[in-house]
Design an enzyme around this catalytic site. Structure first.
Site, short mmCIF file in Angstrom:
data_model
loop_
_atom_site.label_atom_id
_atom_site.label_comp_id
_atom_site.label_asym_id
_atom_site.label_seq_id
_atom_site.Cartn_x
_atom_site.Cartn_y
_atom_site.Cartn_z
N HIS A 155 39.42 -13.73 3.86
CA HIS A 155 40.76 -13.54 4.42
C HIS A 155 40.63 -12.99 5.83
O HIS A 155 40.20 -11.85 6.03
CB HIS A 155 41.55 -12.57 3.53
CG HIS A 155 43.02 -12.53 3.81
ND1 HIS A 155 43.55 -11.94 4.94
CD2 HIS A 155 44.08 -13.02 3.10
CE1 HIS A 155 44.86 -12.04 4.91
NE2 HIS A 155 45.22 -12.70 3.80
N CYS A 158 0.87 -1.17 0.00
CA CYS A 158 0.00 0.00 0.00
C CYS A 158 0.91 1.22 0.00
O CYS A 158 2.08 1.14 -0.38
CB CYS A 158 -0.96 -0.02 1.17
SG CYS A 158 -0.18 0.09 2.78
#
Length: 631
Positions: A538, A407
């Site tokens: 990493h 809406c």
């Protein structure tokens, strides 16, 4: 709680036909201009007829709109509803009773059509009449029921009409208290998205006014535009709240924000304040404090009712076609009674709200946006396409979504399992609030961009074969790759992506794939997704030299298939903090030439294996591994 879910769907459906009313108001306003002075003497009459025609056919608009909003196939159910309305109108006119189609009748036939479609869309009939089975059965069923309904209405419609007029008299007899109660309930129901149902009764049902043509008009809103001098009591008092109270709250939130966050908060909440002032859209401001200070919202609701009571007692009448914003205030001023008084009242309301909210935020340390880590609202305009996949992931993915509608200010969802919903991630992605109504029914308040968000999510679901979503590989905080204190990563020489500052010693898989490399020191690991993307994780910066085996412990080996959230490497966070240059943990795609577009979540706190942090859209070709992971 399924009942609440049905109500939220009905509330949205009732709102659909109201989007046409601004056109009616504009036509009626323009019709009052002196068109004869510019050589167009008939244009004013044409505009007037156009505006009044929309109100005259409002029951048909409600029938089609409600049917559309309560079914999964708007076109078929809306057509059935219109057929039902034509049958109803024809029968009651033929009966020579003084019965007019009303918005209530339109809404009822719309609900009948919408729910009939859902009930009978898959019905099977004997083979020789199966042509009338499935969706084609719906207009037949609705037409038949409409005939019975119309015949019944011939007997009860006069009583119903008198009942509505009596309801109007009862509400009117309550005087200011009745208006106060409406104003209070209106604000409370905004929380659940059900205020449209309340509005439907007072704006389109209560009270009656007979036009010079003899036609009866019901409801505060149509009566106001039809020229009823007593209409507007249930609309006028909303103007000070929308135009002055909510902007005051927004400015108070800006003033109480931290200095470092104030520029962003100012941009966000000035936009929200302007939206409320101009159009009466209130949720972006209200949901900024609703969940962190619900008691303050109750006070706000009570004050809204008091304001409406005051406006009523002063004899002020005003109306709107859409909502109580400045645009409607100006357009409809020529129909108002003492409408100018709303401005000085609004100034007083602004001062009251601004002082109250600044005091309350400071006194009770309310964590409104800008006083904590960041803002629940965000600048969506440039970011919707990239965030839509992450929002989809935060609601549990495509497989968890039954239905999705939007809406004006919120997504309305039906989920298979609402426990898969990630509230924190949704708020980080810009949601002002998440409301669970039970039974899988959920509302997510995104403000006026909700419809655009829905469209982008639909596009995302349609092209999900070319899209890869990543969750967070660690518990901690996500940061831009550019902030990693290593020029190789920050310069994106290895690849593009994001990074994290972990606060727990666990690295988990951010995506489904296969382990293609595990570095000997176990400080880094490479995955290849099913789509061919090569992902390097990493842990820390300058950690490749930590070779004594006490820092990292792998939970997988090369060649293993992994799923999102699966533990890859555990590490000693405290020892790494002491020995490494930084705990920053990059997650980069090393063959990023396969990626067509990137999307990143909010750079805030994240949960390992849960928070959606990155989405990538792949190019057409996915078979190249140039620039892949290297030791």
């Amino acid at each position: 709680m399924k009942f609440m879910g049905n109500l939220q769907q009905l509330g949205r459906a009732v709102m659909l036909p109201m989007i046409i009313l601004p056109a009616a108001a504009i036509c009626l306003s323009l019709s009052t201009l002196p068109w004869e002075s510019v050589g167009l003497p008939s244009l004013g009459e044409y505009l007037s007829v156009a505006g009044y025609s929309l109100f005259a056919f409002l029951p048909y608009l409600f029938a089609a709109g409600v049917a559309w909003g309560t079914s999964s196939n708007g076109g078929a159910s809306a057509l059935s509803a219109l057929a039902g309305m034509f049958i109803y109108t024809g029968i009651v006119k033929y009966s020579h009773y003084d019965i007019e189609p009303t918005v209530l009748i339109g809404a009822l036939i719309g609900m009948l059509s919408g729910y009939s479609y859902e009930r009978f869309k898959s019905i099977r009939l004997p083979e020789y009449i199966q042509f009338f089975g499935g969706p084609r059965f719906v207009p037949l069923f609705v037409s038949f029921v409409s005939v019975l309904f119309s015949v019944a209405m011939i007997g009860i419609a006069p009583l119903l009409g008198k009942g509505l007029l009596l309801l109007g008299d009862v509400v009117s007899s309550a005087g200011g208290f009745g208006v106060f109660l409406y104003g209070f309930l209106h604000r409370i129901l905004v929380v659940f998205g059900l205020h449209h149902l309340l509005n439907h009764v007072f704006w389109f049902q209560v009270g009656g006014f007979r036009l010079p043509s003899g036609e009866m008009v019901n409801g505060d809103l149509p009566r106001f535009f039809a020229g009823d001098p007593t209409a507007g009591a249930f609309m006028a008092g909303l103007y000070p709240t929308m135009m002055f109270a909510l902007p005051a709250i927004a400015i108070a939130i800006i003033q109480e924000a931290r200095e470092d966050l104030k520029p962003k908060i100012r941009k966000t909440f000035l936009t929200a304040a302007l939206a409320s002032f101009l159009t009466g859209v209130s949720e972006p401001v209200e949901f900024a404090f609703l969940f962190v200070a619900p008691y303050l919202f109750v006070i706000h609701a009570l004050l809204s009712g008091v304001i409406m009571w005051l406006v009523y007692e002063l004899g002020i009448l005003h109306g709107f076609s859409f909502s109580a914003g400045a645009i409607d205030y100006i357009l409809n001023m020529h129909l108002a009674t003492k409408g100018w008084l709303l401005l000085p009242i609004g100034v007083i309301v602004f001062i009251l709200y601004y002082g109250l909210f600044r005091w309350a935020i400071r006194r009770f340390r309310i964590p409104t946006p800008g006083r904590e880590e960041g803002s629940a609202l965000d600048d969506w305009a440039e970011d919707i396409p990239s965030r839509a996949p992450l929002i989809l992931q935060a609601i549990g993915g495509k497989a968890n979504l039954d239905t999705m509608e939007a809406c004006i200010t919120r997504l309305r969802l039906k989920l298979k399992n609402d426990r898969l919903l990630d509230n924190t991630a949704l708020r980080d992605l810009g949601a002002a609030g998440v409301i669970r109504l039970g039974g899988g029914n959920v509302q997510i308040v995104f403000g006026t961009f909700s419809e655009l968000i829905r469209e982008e999510i639909v596009k995302t679901m349609q092209r999900d074969s070319a899209q890869v979503l990543f969750s967070s590989p660690v518990q901690g905080r996500m940061i831009p790759l550019e902030e990693v204190p290593d020029p190789i990563f920050s310069g994106k020489l290895v690849g593009d992506g994001v990074a994290f500052l972990p606060d727990r010693g666990e690295l988990v898989a951010p995506v489904r794939g296969k382990v293609i490399i595990l570095y000997p020191t176990m400080h880094a690991i490479g995955l290849r997704t099913e789509e061919g993307l090569e992902v390097l994780l990493h842990i820390g910066i300058d950690t490749s030299s930590l070779k004594d085996g006490s820092y990292f412990q792998a939970a997988v080996k090369e060649g293993d298939d992994v799923s999102p959230g699966q533990l890859l490497i555990s590490f000693d966070l405290q020892k790494l903090r002491a020995k490494s240059k930084s705990l920053a943990t990059p997650m980069v795609i090393t063959n990023s030439q396969l990626v067509r577009s990137w999307g990143f979540g909010a750079f805030k706190s994240v949960k390992k294996g849960q928070s959606p942090v990155m989405s990538v859209m792949l190019k057409e070709r996915k078979d190249s591994h140039v620039g892949g992971i290297r030791p």
